[in-house]
Design an enzyme around this catalytic site. Structure first.
Site, short mmCIF file in Angstrom:
data_model
loop_
_atom_site.label_atom_id
_atom_site.label_comp_id
_atom_site.label_asym_id
_atom_site.label_seq_id
_atom_site.Cartn_x
_atom_site.Cartn_y
_atom_site.Cartn_z
N CYS B 169 0.82 -1.22 0.00
CA CYS B 169 0.00 0.00 0.00
C CYS B 169 0.84 1.26 0.00
CB CYS B 169 -0.93 -0.01 1.20
SG CYS B 169 -1.79 -1.57 1.34
N HIS B 306 -3.14 7.72 6.18
CA HIS B 306 -3.33 6.43 5.50
C HIS B 306 -4.77 5.97 5.76
CE1 HIS B 306 -2.16 2.84 3.49
NE2 HIS B 306 -2.34 2.06 4.54
N GLU B 317 -2.02 4.31 13.69
CA GLU B 317 -1.66 5.55 13.00
C GLU B 317 -1.86 6.76 13.92
OE1 GLU B 317 -3.53 6.20 9.19
OE2 GLU B 317 -2.14 7.83 8.71
N LYS B 338 -9.72 7.58 1.86
CA LYS B 338 -10.24 6.21 1.71
C LYS B 338 -11.69 6.09 2.17
CE LYS B 338 -5.74 3.91 2.07
NZ LYS B 338 -4.87 5.07 2.40
N HIS B 343 -9.68 1.63 -0.46
CA HIS B 343 -8.22 1.52 -0.40
C HIS B 343 -7.71 1.12 -1.77
CE1 HIS B 343 -4.24 0.96 0.77
NE2 HIS B 343 -4.41 0.43 1.97
N PHE B 402 1.51 -3.26 3.96
CA PHE B 402 1.80 -4.59 4.48
C PHE B 402 3.29 -4.88 4.27
CE2 PHE B 402 -2.63 -6.78 4.09
CZ PHE B 402 -3.03 -6.16 5.25
#
Lengths: 86, 419
Positions: B169, B306, B317, B338, B343, B402
Site C-alpha cells: 500500500c 493512510h 496511525e 479512503k 483503499h 503490508f
C-alpha cells in the site's frame, strides 16, 4: 474450406487482433506482414489465433516459414483437421 | 531560489492525471471529494453474491478499454491501461502533451502493489479453469510486474529509466519519494510518477476476505469509516494517479504550471510483522519526512492519513501521529480519502497526493466521511463528513503498507513556492 474461405477467416482474425488498418487490409497476401507493422510478438498472437480457430498446432520449426497471409492460408489448408472451425 | 541553502534542487508538481471510480480526469475526482460522494458499490465485474463482502470501489473496465481504440493497446493489462491514461493526462496538464525535448527524457517511477494481477489471473484461468494446453503468447509480457512502468515508457515515448516499485500500500508513495529524491539530487530533471492498481477479481476478493480485514456493512457507501468507532475493516478500491515532478528551474524555464512543491519525503520499515503496523515505524517515517522538508510539527497544516478504516491501522496511525507530532498532534487536521474511494492499494499514495494537492490549491480539506462517533483511541482532529475551508500551506500524505513499509511525503501550496 477452400482457399478463399480460409483467407476470409484469417483476414477477420487480423482485424480482430490488430484493428482496421489499411496497411494490413490492403497488403498483398504474399507480402510479409512485418512490412505492415506485425512484428514477431504480434505474429505470435496471430499464430495463436489461427491455431485456435482451425484446431491445429504449429510446431516451432514451422514458424519461421510463416511470414505472409498467403503462407498462413496455405499452411492451414495443408494441416487443418476436419474439426477446423470459424 | 531554485535550490535551497544546501544546494539541493527544489521539486515541483507540474501536472496531475487521475483515473478513479468516478471516471477519467481531475474534475470528477475533485467534485466527488468536494461533495463527499462515495465511490463504493456492489461489485459488477463478477458475481460476488453470497460472499461475505460483495462491494468495492471498482474501475469500469469497459470504459477503460474503450479509451483505447486500437485492439493492440487495449489488450494490455487494465493496471497498465489506467496508468497510461493517467500519465497521458498528467503530461497534458503539465503542458507536455506532445512528444518533444521537454518530455522525452522523463523517467517513469510508478508504484503498483498488485501489478498486472488481472492478466496473471487470466493466464491461470486459461490453464486451470479452461484447461487450455497453451497459454496466450503475450501472457508473460502482460503479467510481468513492470508492465506498468514499461507501458508508460513505450506508449508515451519516455526514455529515462522506468521502474515499477512494489511496496504494497506504500507503493505509490515510495515511487513518488524516489522520484522526488532523484530530482532533488540532480539525477533526473523530470519524472512521471504515481501509482496504479486494478485488481478486483473473485480470487483476490476471496483472499482478502480470508485475511479478515475487509469492512462489513449493509450499505457499501458507509463501509469505509476511518477513525470512526464502528470502523471494522477496509474497502477494496481501484484507480491510478500520475503526477509530473520537475526540477523547479526547468519548470520555470518552460513556463510550466506549478501546482505544488514537493518538499520532503521519509520512509522506514517496521522490521516487525507482515500485517500488524508499528506506531514507532510509522512515526519514524513522519519524522523523517519532516526532517527532509526541514519542518517542525507546528508547520504542518494538514495530514492526509493512510486511514484504512481497520481498527488496528487507525489506532496505530493515531499513536504514530502523536509520537511524531508531539503536542500539536491533536490540533493538526487529519482526514482519510479512503472513506470515499476505498483503499486503492499501491495507487493510494498517488490518488491521495492528488487529493492533498487539490485541497491545497482550493484552500480546503476534504473530509473523512462516515465519521459519526469517534473511536476513543483515535483522538485526533479528524475533519468530519464535509469539506472544511482551510488555507493550508503545508500538508503531509502518509502511506503504510503490508510488510511494514512506511512512506510519507510533504507538499507545499503553490503560492508558497516562489521563494
Amino acid at each position: 474450406m477452400d482457399e478463399q474461405e480460409v483467407l476470409d477467416v484469417v483476414r477477420r482474425l487480423v482485424v480482430e487482433l490488430f484493428g482496421e488498418r489499411p496497411e494490413l487490409s490492403d497488403l498483398p497476401i504474399d507480402t510479409p506482414v512485418a512490412t505492415a507493422g506485425v512484428d514477431s510478438l504480434r505474429l505470435m498472437e496471430l499464430l495463436y489465433a489461427v491455431e485456435d480457430t482451425f484446431d491445429l498446432r504449429i510446431p516451432d520449426e514451422d514458424v519461421n516459414a510463416l511470414k505472409t497471409i498467403g503462407d498462413l492460408v496455405r499452411y492451414v489448408i495443408a494441416h487443418a483437421g476436419a474439426s477446423g472451425r470459424s | 531560489m531554485s535550490s535551497d541553502e544546501s544546494g539541493e534542487r527544489r521539486v515541483v508538481v507540474t501536472g496531475m492525471g487521475v483515473i478513479s471510480p468516478y471516471g477519467r480526469g481531475l474534475a470528477p475526482f475533485r467534485e466527488a471529494l468536494f461533495a463527499g460522494r462515495s465511490a463504493v458499490g456492489r461489485i459488477r465485474r463478477f458475481s460476488a453474491a453470497g460472499l461475505p463482502v460483495d462491494f468495492a470501489a471498482e474501475l469500469d473496465l469497459a470504459v477503460l478499454r474503450g479509451a483505447f481504440p486500437d485492439p493492440i493497446d487495449r489488450a494490455r493489462d487494465p493496471c497498465a491501461l489506467a496508468a497510461i491514461l493517467a500519465a497521458s493526462d498528467a503530461l497534458r496538464d503539465a503542458g507536455l502533451a506532445a512528444p518533444g525535448e521537454a518530455r522525452d527524457g522523463a523517467a517513469v517511477i510508478v508504484g503498483s502493489g498488485f501489478g498486472s494481477q488481472l492478466a496473471t489471473a487470466g493466464g491461470y484461468a486459461d490453464f486451470y479453469e479452461r484447461h487450455r494446453e497453451r497459454a496466450h503468447p503475450l501472457t508473460v509480457v502482460r503479467s510481468m510486474h513492470n508492465a506498468v512502468s514499461s507501458s508508460l515508457s513505450i506508449e508515451l515515448g519516455l526514455r529515462g529509466e522506468n521502474l515499477t516499485i512494489a511496496a504494497a500500500c506504500a507503493s505509490a508513495a515510495s515511487a513518488m519519494g524516489l522520484a522526488f529524491q532523484r530530482i532533488r539530487s540532480g539525477l533526473d530533471d523530470i519524472v512521471v510518477t504515481g501509482g496504479s492498481d486494478v485488481y478486483v477479481h473473485e480470487a483476490i476478493l476471496r483472499a482478502w476476505i480470508a485475511l479478515r480485514v475487509l469492512a462489513r456493512h449493509e450499505d457499501p457507501a458507509r463501509a469505509s469509516r476511518p477513525f470512526d468507532r464502528d470502523h471494522n475493516g477496509l474497502v477494496l478500491g481501484e484507480g491510478a494517479a500520475m503526477l509530473v515532478f520537475e526540477a523547479l528551474p526547468r519548470a520555470r524555464r518552460r513556463g510550466a504550471p506549478i501546482l505544488a512543491e514537493v518538499i520532503g519525503f521519509g520512509a522506514t520499515s517496521d522490521a516487525q510483522h507482515l500485517t500488524a503496523p508499528s506506531a514507532a515505524g510509522q512515526a519514524a517515517a513522519i519524522k523523517a519526512a519532516l526532517r527532509s522538508a526541514r519542518l517542525a510539527p507546528t508547520d504542518v497544516g494538514y495530514i492526509n492519513a493512510h486511514g484504512t478504516s481497520t481498527p488496528l491501522n487507525d489506532r496505530v496511525e493515531t499513536a504514530a501521529i502523536k509520537l511524531a507530532m508531539g503536542d500539536v498532534a491533536g490540533r493538526t487536521p487529519v482526514s482519510s480519502t479512503k472513506s470515499l474511494i476505498g483503499h486503492t492499494m499501491g495507487a493510494s499514495g498517488a490518488l491521495e497526493a492528488v487529493a492533498t494537492i487539490l485541497g491545497l490549491q482550493q484552500g480546503v480539506i476534504f473530509g473523512t466521511y462516515n465519521y459519526e462517533r469517534a473511536d476513543p483511541e483515535c483522538d485526533l482532529d479528524v475533519v468530519p463528513n464535509e469539506t472544511r475551508d482551510a488555507a493550508v500551506a503545508i500538508a503531509l500524505s502518509s502511506s503504510f503498507g503490508f510488510g511494514g513499509a512506511n512512506a510519507v511525503l510533504a507538499f507545499r501550496r503553490r503560492n508558497e513556492c516562489h521563494g
